[in-house]
Motif scaffolding. Structure first.
Motif, PDB file in Angstrom:
ATOM      1  N   GLY A  41       0.794  -1.288  -0.024  1.00 40.31           N
ATOM      2  CA  GLY A  41       0.206   0.104  -0.064  1.00 40.31           C
ATOM      3  C   GLY A  41       0.663   1.146   0.017  1.00 40.31           C
ATOM      4  N   THR A  42       0.085   2.341  -0.171  1.00 36.98           N
ATOM      5  CA  THR A  42       0.596   3.672  -0.289  1.00 36.98           C
ATOM      6  C   THR A  42      -0.077   4.619   0.629  1.00 36.98           C
ATOM      7  OG1 THR A  42       1.619   3.272  -2.469  1.00 36.98           O
ATOM      8  CG2 THR A  42       1.316   5.787  -1.781  1.00 36.98           C
ATOM      9  N   ALA A  43       0.416   5.595   1.377  1.00 38.61           N
ATOM     10  CA  ALA A  43      -0.408   6.617   2.284  1.00 38.61           C
ATOM     11  C   ALA A  43       0.819   7.631   2.484  1.00 38.61           C
ATOM     12  CB  ALA A  43      -0.802   5.778   3.424  1.00 38.61           C
ATOM     13  N   MET A  44       0.327   8.697   2.900  1.00 42.27           N
ATOM     14  CA  MET A  44       1.037   9.842   3.426  1.00 42.27           C
ATOM     15  C   MET A  44       0.999   9.764   5.201  1.00 42.27           C
ATOM     16  SD  MET A  44       0.228  12.968   0.992  1.00 42.27           S
ATOM     17  CE  MET A  44       1.307  13.946   1.474  1.00 42.27           C
ATOM     18  N   ILE A  45       1.993  10.244   5.645  1.00 41.76           N
ATOM     19  CA  ILE A  45       2.121  10.490   7.280  1.00 41.76           C
ATOM     20  C   ILE A  45       1.103  11.661   7.434  1.00 41.76           C
ATOM     21  CG2 ILE A  45       3.432  10.629   8.992  1.00 41.76           C
ATOM     22  CD1 ILE A  45       3.495   8.014   7.505  1.00 41.76           C
ATOM     23  N   HIS A 131       0.736  -0.198  11.673  1.00 40.26           N
ATOM     24  CA  HIS A 131      -0.371  -0.954  12.345  1.00 40.26           C
ATOM     25  C   HIS A 131      -1.558  -0.792  11.384  1.00 40.26           C
ATOM     26  CE1 HIS A 131      -3.423  -1.260  15.936  1.00 40.26           C
ATOM     27  NE2 HIS A 131      -3.561  -2.240  15.205  1.00 40.26           N
ATOM     28  N   ASP A 132      -1.932  -1.665  10.605  1.00 41.72           N
ATOM     29  CA  ASP A 132      -3.364  -1.511   9.812  1.00 41.72           C
ATOM     30  C   ASP A 132      -4.531  -1.518  10.445  1.00 41.72           C
ATOM     31  OD1 ASP A 132      -5.220  -2.142   7.966  1.00 41.72           O
ATOM     32  OD2 ASP A 132      -4.195  -3.828   7.052  1.00 41.72           O
ATOM     33  N   THR A 133      -5.140  -0.460  10.701  1.00 47.39           N
ATOM     34  CA  THR A 133      -6.464  -0.156  11.647  1.00 47.39           C
ATOM     35  C   THR A 133      -7.515  -0.526  10.710  1.00 47.39           C
ATOM     36  OG1 THR A 133      -6.448   2.061  11.288  1.00 47.39           O
ATOM     37  CG2 THR A 133      -5.058   1.193  13.083  1.00 47.39           C
ATOM     38  N   GLN A 136      -7.437   4.782   9.390  1.00 45.11           N
ATOM     39  CA  GLN A 136      -6.045   5.724   9.466  1.00 45.11           C
ATOM     40  C   GLN A 136      -5.239   5.109  10.214  1.00 45.11           C
ATOM     41  OE1 GLN A 136      -6.854   9.300  11.682  1.00 45.11           O
ATOM     42  NE2 GLN A 136      -5.270  10.466  10.496  1.00 45.11           N
ATOM     43  N   ASP A 137      -4.411   4.404   9.296  1.00 45.90           N
ATOM     44  CA  ASP A 137      -3.338   3.475   9.911  1.00 45.90           C
ATOM     45  C   ASP A 137      -2.260   4.198  10.835  1.00 45.90           C
ATOM     46  OD1 ASP A 137      -4.480   1.275   8.398  1.00 45.90           O
ATOM     47  OD2 ASP A 137      -3.331   1.833   6.621  1.00 45.90           O
ATOM     48  N   ARG A 138      -1.537   3.260  11.688  1.00 46.49           N
ATOM     49  CA  ARG A 138      -0.516   3.933  12.527  1.00 46.49           C
ATOM     50  C   ARG A 138       0.751   3.339  11.787  1.00 46.49           C
ATOM     51  NH1 ARG A 138      -2.158   6.951  16.642  1.00 46.49           N
ATOM     52  NH2 ARG A 138      -0.162   6.419  17.628  1.00 46.49           N
ATOM     53  N   PHE A 139       1.780   4.381  12.212  1.00 41.97           N
ATOM     54  CA  PHE A 139       3.095   4.190  11.398  1.00 41.97           C
ATOM     55  C   PHE A 139       4.108   4.621  12.513  1.00 41.97           C
ATOM     56  CE2 PHE A 139       6.216   5.466   8.232  1.00 41.97           C
ATOM     57  CZ  PHE A 139       6.163   4.543   7.421  1.00 41.97           C
ATOM     58  N   PRO A 164       4.532   2.309  16.370  1.00 38.51           N
ATOM     59  CA  PRO A 164       3.617   3.246  15.368  1.00 38.51           C
ATOM     60  C   PRO A 164       3.312   4.355  16.069  1.00 38.51           C
ATOM     61  CG  PRO A 164       2.496   1.081  16.049  1.00 38.51           C
ATOM     62  CD  PRO A 164       3.856   1.001  16.501  1.00 38.51           C
ATOM     63  N   PHE A 165       3.980   5.550  16.232  1.00 44.26           N
ATOM     64  CA  PHE A 165       3.779   6.850  16.759  1.00 44.26           C
ATOM     65  C   PHE A 165       3.159   7.931  16.069  1.00 44.26           C
ATOM     66  CE2 PHE A 165       8.112   7.021  15.303  1.00 44.26           C
ATOM     67  CZ  PHE A 165       8.074   8.203  14.599  1.00 44.26           C
ATOM     68  N   GLU A 166       2.868   7.676  14.691  1.00 44.73           N
ATOM     69  CA  GLU A 166       2.253   8.693  13.825  1.00 44.73           C
ATOM     70  C   GLU A 166       0.985   7.914  13.083  1.00 44.73           C
ATOM     71  OE1 GLU A 166       3.946  11.753  11.806  1.00 44.73           O
ATOM     72  OE2 GLU A 166       6.139  11.086  12.204  1.00 44.73           O
ATOM     73  N   LYS A 167       0.270   8.724  12.461  1.00 46.08           N
ATOM     74  CA  LYS A 167      -0.805   8.221  11.904  1.00 46.08           C
ATOM     75  C   LYS A 167      -0.765   8.694  10.506  1.00 46.08           C
ATOM     76  CE  LYS A 167      -4.331   8.626  15.734  1.00 46.08           C
ATOM     77  NZ  LYS A 167      -5.500   9.334  16.168  1.00 46.08           N
ATOM     78  N   THR A 168      -1.476   7.852   9.438  1.00 50.29           N
ATOM     79  CA  THR A 168      -1.486   8.330   8.039  1.00 50.29           C
ATOM     80  C   THR A 168      -2.446   9.329   7.861  1.00 50.29           C
ATOM     81  OG1 THR A 168      -3.065   6.562   7.585  1.00 50.29           O
ATOM     82  CG2 THR A 168      -0.792   6.255   7.063  1.00 50.29           C
TER      83      THR A 168
END
Length: 178
Positions: A41-45, A131-133, A136-139, A164-168
């Motif tokens: 997959g692809t996502a932005m922080i 972390h695939d939630t 809004q995944d965690r990263f 995983p301290f940030e979110k997408t």
């Protein structure tokens, strides 16, 4: 009569059970038999405007290698650009380890190509956690893993990352852990 893929799979499953006594899921996809784990997959922080970080994962571990996560394969692509201070770069890395547990994956990869502010990361290992939630995944990651700032060690062990301290960023894409 036309045979659908599902009917053929079900018929083959019955034949396997009759021949071996071992039940096989009739509707399992071929990919499930070939892969023990995957992170795609692809996502932005989710960062403030002007600080854009994007990650793309295509990391896979074959079922025959599930006892050795260091046999994972694939690529990770990432870019990071900032408006103030003006900075940016992009990189591509070759996956060398993938661990999954539930909907969490930790992957490491060695940077093979990079430009801009990341060009000094070539040859260094990065570690990332997803972390695939389902929303809004965690990263988790650390730029320190590629020696930024430059006074940090050049390398790190395989399959090591940060929690995983940030979110997408909402609407920017999603990651999938299998």
């Amino acid at each position: 009569m036309t045979l659908t893929r599902t009917r053929v799979a079900a018929a083959l499953g019955v034949l396997v059970v009759l021949a071996t006594g071992v039940a096989v899921p009739a509707f399992a996809s071929d990919a499930q038999h070939r892969e023990a784990a995957a992170l795609t997959g692809t996502a932005m922080i989710d960062r403030p405007k002007g600080d854009d970080i994007t990650f793309t994962f295509d990391a896979r571990l074959d079922a025959k290698d599930k006892a050795d996560p260091g046999k994972a394969r694939g690529t990770i692509k990432f870019s990071h650009s900032m408006e103030n201070p003006k900075w940016g770069g992009s990189a591509e890395a070759r996956v060398d380890c993938l661990l999954t547990g539930g909907k969490v994956a930790t992957v490491s990869a060695v940077v093979t190509k990079a430009d801009g502010g990341l060009k000094e990361s070539v040859g260094k290992r990065v570690g990332l956690t997803v972390h695939d939630t389902g929303k809004q995944d965690r990263f988790g990651y650390s730029w320190a893993m590629v020696g930024i700032p430059n006074d940090l060690p050049d390398d790190m062990p395989k399959c090591v990352s940060a929690a995983p301290f940030e979110k997408t960023r909402p609407g920017s894409g999603t990651f999938h852990v299998r």
